[in-house]
Enzyme design. Sequence first.
Site, short mmCIF file in Angstrom:
data_model
loop_
_atom_site.label_atom_id
_atom_site.label_comp_id
_atom_site.label_asym_id
_atom_site.label_seq_id
_atom_site.Cartn_x
_atom_site.Cartn_y
_atom_site.Cartn_z
N SER A 25 -18.52 -9.40 -0.20
CA SER A 25 -19.65 -9.98 -0.91
C SER A 25 -19.26 -11.17 -1.77
O SER A 25 -18.11 -11.58 -1.84
CB SER A 25 -20.36 -8.95 -1.78
OG SER A 25 -19.51 -8.56 -2.86
N TYR A 58 -22.89 -11.73 1.67
CA TYR A 58 -24.13 -11.37 0.98
C TYR A 58 -23.89 -11.39 -0.52
O TYR A 58 -22.76 -11.37 -0.99
CB TYR A 58 -24.64 -10.00 1.45
CG TYR A 58 -23.68 -8.87 1.17
CD1 TYR A 58 -23.78 -8.12 0.00
CD2 TYR A 58 -22.65 -8.56 2.06
CE1 TYR A 58 -22.87 -7.10 -0.27
CE2 TYR A 58 -21.76 -7.55 1.80
CZ TYR A 58 -21.88 -6.82 0.63
OH TYR A 58 -20.99 -5.82 0.36
#
Length: 120
Positions: A25, A58
Amino acid sequence: MQRNMLRAKLHRATVTQADLDYEGSCGIDEDLLDAADMREYEKIELYNVNNGERFSTYIIKGKRGSGEISLNGAAARRAHVGDKLIICTYAPMNEEEVANYKPKIVLLGDGNRIKEIKAV
């Protein structure tokens, strides 16, 4: 027909942390997420201005007001602390939506502080 259009961009974000052992992430200061209308777990495309790397991951929320831009897991291999990034989200739009659409652009300065917010 659907077109994939730039929805929002954090321009010249500075990497503040890279953690290869984290599960993945990109952590982004919540103030920056709000300014760009980006959401936790949203897919992002990242472009490293320093080395030309392009990659996707993400979003996870970073501490509000911290200026955090942290790359985690495999993404940590794509940039070093201090590198400048362009962080983008895209959205599918139909021809009607595209006709009058303007993406949200957040220009960042030192410490990942917001210099300007604009729609181009």
